[in-house]
Scaffold this motif. Structure first.
Motif, PDB file in Angstrom:
ATOM      1  N   PRO A 158       0.812  -1.222   0.000  1.00 15.90           N
ATOM      2  CA  PRO A 158       0.000   0.000   0.000  1.00 15.90           C
ATOM      3  C   PRO A 158       0.847   1.275   0.000  1.00 15.90           C
ATOM      4  O   PRO A 158       1.965   1.267   0.488  1.00 15.90           O
ATOM      5  N   VAL A 159       0.271   2.335  -0.579  1.00 17.41           N
ATOM      6  CA  VAL A 159       0.973   3.613  -0.624  1.00 17.41           C
ATOM      7  C   VAL A 159       0.095   4.722  -0.041  1.00 17.41           C
ATOM      8  O   VAL A 159      -1.113   4.568   0.094  1.00 17.41           O
ATOM      9  N   MET A 160       0.747   5.837   0.313  1.00 14.22           N
ATOM     10  CA  MET A 160       0.021   7.034   0.731  1.00 14.22           C
ATOM     11  C   MET A 160       0.099   8.026  -0.426  1.00 14.22           C
ATOM     12  O   MET A 160       1.188   8.331  -0.904  1.00 14.22           O
ATOM     13  N   LEU A 161      -1.063   8.490  -0.858  1.00 18.29           N
ATOM     14  CA  LEU A 161      -1.120   9.529  -1.882  1.00 18.29           C
ATOM     15  C   LEU A 161      -1.227  10.859  -1.146  1.00 18.29           C
ATOM     16  O   LEU A 161      -2.089  11.024  -0.283  1.00 18.29           O
ATOM     17  N   LYS A 162      -0.331  11.792  -1.456  1.00 15.29           N
ATOM     18  CA  LYS A 162      -0.319  13.072  -0.732  1.00 15.29           C
ATOM     19  C   LYS A 162      -0.191  14.252  -1.679  1.00 15.29           C
ATOM     20  O   LYS A 162       0.343  14.120  -2.773  1.00 15.29           O
ATOM     21  N   ALA A 163      -0.649  15.412  -1.193  1.00 15.35           N
ATOM     22  CA  ALA A 163      -0.523  16.648  -1.963  1.00 15.35           C
ATOM     23  C   ALA A 163       0.814  17.292  -1.628  1.00 15.35           C
ATOM     24  O   ALA A 163       1.157  17.426  -0.453  1.00 15.35           O
ATOM     25  N   ILE A 169      -5.028  16.999   4.658  1.00 18.48           N
ATOM     26  CA  ILE A 169      -5.942  17.309   3.559  1.00 18.48           C
ATOM     27  C   ILE A 169      -5.368  16.796   2.237  1.00 18.48           C
ATOM     28  O   ILE A 169      -4.197  17.007   1.934  1.00 18.48           O
ATOM     29  N   GLY A 170      -6.209  16.105   1.478  1.00 26.15           N
ATOM     30  CA  GLY A 170      -5.785  15.578   0.188  1.00 26.15           C
ATOM     31  C   GLY A 170      -5.022  14.266   0.293  1.00 26.15           C
ATOM     32  O   GLY A 170      -4.515  13.749  -0.690  1.00 26.15           O
ATOM     33  N   MET A 171      -4.933  13.723   1.514  1.00 19.26           N
ATOM     34  CA  MET A 171      -4.168  12.511   1.747  1.00 19.26           C
ATOM     35  C   MET A 171      -5.073  11.279   1.647  1.00 19.26           C
ATOM     36  O   MET A 171      -6.224  11.331   2.072  1.00 19.26           O
ATOM     37  N   ALA A 172      -4.553  10.205   1.089  1.00 15.97           N
ATOM     38  CA  ALA A 172      -5.342   8.977   1.026  1.00 15.97           C
ATOM     39  C   ALA A 172      -4.441   7.754   1.085  1.00 15.97           C
ATOM     40  O   ALA A 172      -3.338   7.749   0.544  1.00 15.97           O
ATOM     41  N   GLU A 173      -4.936   6.728   1.775  1.00 21.62           N
ATOM     42  CA  GLU A 173      -4.222   5.466   1.864  1.00 21.62           C
ATOM     43  C   GLU A 173      -4.766   4.599   0.729  1.00 21.62           C
ATOM     44  O   GLU A 173      -5.979   4.434   0.617  1.00 21.62           O
ATOM     45  N   VAL A 174      -3.884   4.065  -0.092  1.00 26.82           N
ATOM     46  CA  VAL A 174      -4.353   3.349  -1.274  1.00 26.82           C
ATOM     47  C   VAL A 174      -3.747   1.945  -1.332  1.00 26.82           C
ATOM     48  O   VAL A 174      -2.545   1.778  -1.138  1.00 26.82           O
ATOM     49  N   LYS A 216      -7.720  17.525  -7.257  1.00 30.86           N
ATOM     50  CA  LYS A 216      -8.615  18.673  -7.432  1.00 30.86           C
ATOM     51  C   LYS A 216      -8.771  19.438  -6.110  1.00 30.86           C
ATOM     52  O   LYS A 216      -8.726  20.665  -6.075  1.00 30.86           O
ATOM     53  N   ARG A 217      -8.961  18.681  -5.029  1.00 34.82           N
ATOM     54  CA  ARG A 217      -9.117  19.309  -3.706  1.00 34.82           C
ATOM     55  C   ARG A 217      -7.851  20.068  -3.325  1.00 34.82           C
ATOM     56  O   ARG A 217      -7.912  21.156  -2.762  1.00 34.82           O
ATOM     57  N   ALA A 218      -6.703  19.477  -3.615  1.00 35.24           N
ATOM     58  CA  ALA A 218      -5.432  20.133  -3.272  1.00 35.24           C
ATOM     59  C   ALA A 218      -5.279  21.429  -4.057  1.00 35.24           C
ATOM     60  O   ALA A 218      -4.842  22.442  -3.507  1.00 35.24           O
ATOM     61  N   SER A 219      -5.671  21.403  -5.326  1.00 29.74           N
ATOM     62  CA  SER A 219      -5.505  22.632  -6.113  1.00 29.74           C
ATOM     63  C   SER A 219      -6.502  23.695  -5.658  1.00 29.74           C
ATOM     64  O   SER A 219      -6.214  24.877  -5.656  1.00 29.74           O
ATOM     65  N   LEU A 220      -7.659  23.244  -5.202  1.00 27.33           N
ATOM     66  CA  LEU A 220      -8.668  24.167  -4.690  1.00 27.33           C
ATOM     67  C   LEU A 220      -8.203  24.816  -3.375  1.00 27.33           C
ATOM     68  O   LEU A 220      -8.328  26.018  -3.175  1.00 27.33           O
ATOM     69  N   LEU A 221      -7.629  23.997  -2.488  1.00 27.20           N
ATOM     70  CA  LEU A 221      -7.264  24.489  -1.154  1.00 27.20           C
ATOM     71  C   LEU A 221      -5.871  25.096  -1.070  1.00 27.20           C
ATOM     72  O   LEU A 221      -5.647  26.033  -0.324  1.00 27.20           O
ATOM     73  N   PHE A 222      -4.928  24.537  -1.824  1.00 27.19           N
ATOM     74  CA  PHE A 222      -3.547  25.021  -1.714  1.00 27.19           C
ATOM     75  C   PHE A 222      -3.067  25.726  -2.980  1.00 27.19           C
ATOM     76  O   PHE A 222      -1.929  26.178  -3.053  1.00 27.19           O
ATOM     77  N   GLY A 223      -3.916  25.748  -4.010  1.00 31.36           N
ATOM     78  CA  GLY A 223      -3.514  26.372  -5.261  1.00 31.36           C
ATOM     79  C   GLY A 223      -2.512  25.541  -6.043  1.00 31.36           C
ATOM     80  O   GLY A 223      -1.841  26.039  -6.934  1.00 31.36           O
ATOM     81  N   ASP A 224      -2.363  24.267  -5.696  1.00 35.18           N
ATOM     82  CA  ASP A 224      -1.407  23.399  -6.364  1.00 35.18           C
ATOM     83  C   ASP A 224      -1.902  21.952  -6.258  1.00 35.18           C
ATOM     84  O   ASP A 224      -2.024  21.415  -5.167  1.00 35.18           O
ATOM     85  N   GLY A 225      -2.197  21.356  -7.407  1.00 36.51           N
ATOM     86  CA  GLY A 225      -2.747  19.997  -7.408  1.00 36.51           C
ATOM     87  C   GLY A 225      -1.697  18.908  -7.574  1.00 36.51           C
ATOM     88  O   GLY A 225      -2.029  17.746  -7.772  1.00 36.51           O
ATOM     89  N   THR A 226      -0.405  19.276  -7.477  1.00 36.76           N
ATOM     90  CA  THR A 226       0.666  18.295  -7.632  1.00 36.76           C
ATOM     91  C   THR A 226       0.644  17.275  -6.496  1.00 36.76           C
ATOM     92  O   THR A 226       0.536  17.642  -5.330  1.00 36.76           O
TER      93      THR A 226
END
Lengths: 70, 450
Positions: free
Chosen positions: B154-159, B166-171, B186-196
């Motif tokens: 499993p991996v952690m997806l992070k902004a 925020i924007g973090m998910a266990e996959v 999308k949430r990361a770009s909305l909240l932090f201005g950067d969706g990377t």
């Protein structure tokens, strides 16, 4: 006719349905934001959205009507 | 020392900073939103100015307004507290351009640690262990899937620009990854201005242990030992303690040295924290650096006897750190419980009018709060009402004290997480000191359904 009410005070972050849309029980209609948390408000009934009483960005108190379903 | 500083924050942390300023004879300027006009911190300050409406973009995040007030009230420096503008490099830069001292690190240091991908790379180059992961920005679900394949689920997806969970998910597999990638980005770009986004291997059976640092402008850096922060819900800490009951003395020393090295690598100044994940074999991995004062700083103050806010002001004023590493030692044990306005079962927020507010007093009990008897808890900001900090000569003494204090803590009118805190600290895993970051999912939630 069912009125969907806010279960807490907060601001309307997103509205996820449109007036006239047919929805089912349990479907999210509005996402409220309160204390840095997003809280989805689901419909307690299925039917047609006959009225949306709020707009995105509005502040609502607990018990305020968000939408009416028929 | 500074003559007058502005505190660009609210609530308990504004009150906390004002207390130290009073001790040092520094005058304080509070800024507040309409929702906070009756707040205790507003009255505690020597001067106070209205920022604007409750909305954070029009109040506590309104850097232009804050800088205007700073200029007009003729302050020497700005303390950002935590959250809001505390890790905003452009705000720190603007302070510098205005000739105001930003009580924190340089804007360059904030910027380099603000991008989680950049931070990972810098730490890896400095020889500090980082979690296996992707060191390149991920902008598509396909790239993310390739990276995850290489690392292994499993991996952690992070902004990259993220924080606070925020924007973090266990996959756990490619299908899940593809499903959450676009929404989280999308949430990361909305909240932090950067969706990377980026990916890190999920460390199983992990503990969250962090090292408090102090570094001055003369090249001196020390660590103030560790804090164990494994009890979290939604990736947000609830109970923190110092020192960690898990790591050995040699691991503590190694982590401390790694953290000091990290600070030196980025030419860090002021107080900061390096967060690590620690596995069951006491391997530790760099998680992120918080370039500001932490919510849980009081437990470190309790075991070291050092006022961290005082050190922040002195360092920002160009003074040398008064301590060398050898003169620092741990005395006793301290635990902090965060009192939240939230339902203890659903974790949903519970704003409203407080009708009763009585806090226990006694030796070893410290409160950090700006809530009073008739305070109204508004839905606009973080749900934290107060921090209950206890200290004892041993960990078991501190747990007993915390239990007694929670029993005597009286809040009415709104829901709080106090029933949850009591359950957690009385759980055998907590008493043993063997809690993992998955404690709430593994032990607390199952308790509720029994």
């Amino acid at each position: 006719m069912t009125e969907i009410k806010a279960n807490m005070a907060g601001s309307v972050w997103k509205i996820t349905v449109k007036e006239g849309e047919r929805i089912s029980t349990g479907q999210d209609i509005v996402i409220l934001e309160s204390m840095k948390m997003e809280i989805p408000i689901a419909s307690e009934a299925s039917g047609q959205v006959i009225k949306l009483s709020v707009s995105e960005g509005d502040f609502v108190n607990e018990g305020d009507v968000l939408a009416t379903i028929e | 020392m500074f003559e007058k500083i502005l505190i660009a924050n609210r609530g308990e942390i504004a009150a906390r900073i004002i207390r130290t300023c009073r001790k040092l004879g520094v005058q304080t300027v509070a800024v507040y939103s309409e929702a906070d006009k009756d707040g205790a911190f507003v009255r505690m300050a020597d001067e106070s100015y209205l920022l604007g409406p409750a909305k954070v973009s029009e109040s506590y995040m309104n850097s232009t307004k804050i800088l205007t007030i700073a200029r007009e009230s003729k302050v020497d420096a700005i303390h950002p507290g935590y959250g809001f503008l505390s890790e905003n490099a452009s705000f720190a830069k603007k302070c510098e351009q205005e000739g105001l001292t930003f009580i924190g690190p340089s804007w360059q240091a904030i910027e380099s640690m603000g991008s989680k991908i950049k931070a990972r790379k810098m730490m890896e180059n400095a020889g500090i262990p980082v979690i296996p992961g992707s060191n390149t920005p991920l902008t598509t679900a396909e790239d993310a899937a390739l990276a995850a394949d290489r690392i292994g689920y499993p991996v952690m997806l992070k902004a990259s620009a993220g924080g606070g969970g925020i924007g973090m998910a266990e996959v756990y597999n490619e299908q899940e990854l593809k499903k959450v990638f676009s929404s989280n980005s999308k949430r990361a770009s909305l909240l932090f201005g950067d969706g990377t986004m980026f990916i890190e291997k999920k460390i199983v059976n992990a503990r969250h242990i962090e090292i408090q640092l102090l570094a001055d402008s003369h090249g001196n850096a020390v660590h103030l030992f560790d804090r164990e922060c494994s009890i979290q819900r939604r990736h947000q800490k609830i109970i923190e303690e110092a020192p960690s009951p898990f790591i050995s003395e040699s691991t503590r020393q190694r982590m401390g040295r790694a953290a000091v090295k990290a600070a030196e690598t980025i030419n860090y100044q002021n107080a900061g924290t390096i967060e690590f994940l620690v596995d069951h074999k006491e391997n530790f991995y760099f998680l992120e650096m918080n370039t500001r004062l932490q919510v849980e700083h009081p437990v470190t103050e309790e075991i070291t006897g050092i006022d961290i806010v005082e050190q922040q002001l002195k360092i920002a004023n160009g003074e040398r750190i008064e301590y060398d590493q050898e003169s620092l030692f741990i005395t006793g044990h301290s635990i902090e419980a965060r009192i939240y306005a939230e339902d203890p079962v659903s974790f949903y927020p519970s704003p409203g009018q407080i009708t009763r507010w009585e806090l226990p007093e006694g030796i070893g009990i410290r409160h950090e709060t700006a809530i009073e008897k008739n305070s109204k808890v508004t839905p606009f900001y973080d749900p934290m009402l107060a921090k209950l900090v206890v200290s004892g000569s041993s960990r078991s003494e501190a747990i007993q004290l915390l239990n007694d204090a929670l029993e005597d803590y009286r809040v009415e009118g709104i829901k709080t997480n106090i029933p949850m805190l009591k359950k957690v600290i009385n759980h055998e895993k907590f008493i043993e000191g063997t809690t993992l970051t998955s404690f709430i999912e593994d032990h607390y939630l199952p308790m509720l359904s029994k």
